[in-house]
Design an enzyme around this catalytic site. Sequence first.
Site, PDB file in Angstrom:
ATOM      1  N   GLU A   1      -2.119   0.668  -0.704  1.00 49.87           N
ATOM      2  CA  GLU A   1      -2.632  -0.611  -0.162  1.00 49.87           C
ATOM      3  C   GLU A   1      -3.858  -1.128  -0.913  1.00 49.87           C
ATOM      4  OE1 GLU A   1      -3.117  -0.176   4.091  1.00 49.87           O
ATOM      5  OE2 GLU A   1      -1.014  -0.625   4.421  1.00 49.87           O
TER       6      GLU A   1
ATOM      7  N   GLU B   1       5.942   1.971   4.732  1.00 48.49           N
ATOM      8  CA  GLU B   1       5.311   2.122   6.055  1.00 48.49           C
ATOM      9  C   GLU B   1       5.826   1.025   6.961  1.00 48.49           C
ATOM     10  OE1 GLU B   1       1.022   2.347   6.326  1.00 48.49           O
ATOM     11  OE2 GLU B   1       0.893   3.403   4.415  1.00 48.49           O
TER      12      GLU B   1
END
Length: 490
Positions: free
Chosen positions: A202, A387
Amino acid sequence: MKKNGFPKDFLWGGASAANQFEGGYSADGRGLSTNDFVTAGTKNTGRKISIKLKDGSTDLIDVESSIPVGAVGYIDDSLYYPSHNATDFYHNYEEDIRLLGGMGFKAYRMSISWARIFPKGGIVGEEPNREGLDFYKKVLEECKKYGIEPIVTLYHFENPMYLADNYNGWAGKETIECYIRYVEVVMNEYKDLVRYWIPINEINVLRGYARLGVRNTSASTRYQALHHLFVANARANKLALEINKNFKVGCMLALSGIYPQDCKPENVFGALEFRRRALFFSDVMVRGYYPSYSANMLEELGASIKTTPDELKLIKEFPSQFLSFSYYRTTVYNSSLPQRVDTGGQLGAENPYLKKSPWGWPIDPIGLRYVLNELYDRYQTPLFIVENGLGMNDIVEDNDTINDDYRIDYLRSHINELMKAVTLDGVDLIGYTTWGPIDLISSGTGEMDKRYGFVYVDLNNQGVGSSRRIKKKSYYWYKKVIETNGKDIN
Ligand code: BG6
């Protein structure tokens, strides 16, 4: 031609991160990480960092604020730090991987704690920590036993403290060199056990001391550090090809979807610009160059950065081979909202069409199909959802029963949409790993109550409990989904 279903080698599984799952923070020679000073928060309060100031006094500061000059991270024995024991995968890995194997996992995404391999981050002359390397080897071999393909994240929200304090984390070029030494050791060590690598988790939401290792939070420091991460990513891609040409190395972003609030032109164009603040990162790492709008964007953000022709050449020559991302929700944009520099943390305006989780995250399965199409239209590169999931507190009923139908409903509706993206829209999707298949600590709040797992872990928000693992109803449901390659999601 329309596809019939998921590809036969589709990577079904789950994902975790060392700082939220592993524990063992001081075991077997591990060094300290920036996340080890982050305390537990609650649904309504952020997390704090405990520090010792120059004058010897101690303080708790907001997790995203600057570290005062001369202060250092400090562990206060009267406070609870979730990363220290987390859910103790470090001592439970055999049982945990057996549980994942029991669901028929094809893939398990995990992260390596950099400070476990190099306690000081890999400074010149530092030897890797053999015990740290051996631990992950055992984990990877255990995965192999169950036919589980590991997907290894090399940098997930934790920076060796030594690098943060001595080089200002990623703002210092020295950190790139240390990271590359670490990546080289790890890739060589596990070259026969791992094929899929994710150099940075991320990247678009990295900021501050805990996640980026930087001690001050100005926009220029942050974007300079992020530029160094682009360079490190390109160098890791290059190294990977040299070590094993079969390695697959991909970038990873937090990509909740963005909708304009209405057709007011300011809101529509504003939403596009806001989206670019996230897609800027994949534009650089997948396409290989700073996009045309980036000079203006950086100026608007007040960030002034230095790049060199050699660095830009490297970024161009070694792009990511796939684009992976996390997806939890969508955000509604309108031009009156306070601006933030990324899309990961902002909940935005109310969306009256969506229900929310108890943590205020809107639930939007169609948003996942939307994002998959948005990305595939833009990049035409393989995608990987690494995710997705619903954080909920579960109730253990009589005979260890946990009826988490809400979780099954959430995942079913999302899988249904990704099936459409693959079969109707023709998106090239490699796999789907749900977040936290065995309960772990929430990154945003530090709570244990925000559970994502198919397996319950008996620990509370203060880390008290037996640590016992209990299968939830969703465990059996996901097993069937994997067994039928997504054909039976009922
Ligand atoms: C992603 C992170 O941002 O979202 C994970 O990669 C994190 O580390 C996950 O746990 C869910 O967020 P939270 O705050 O519910 O843990």
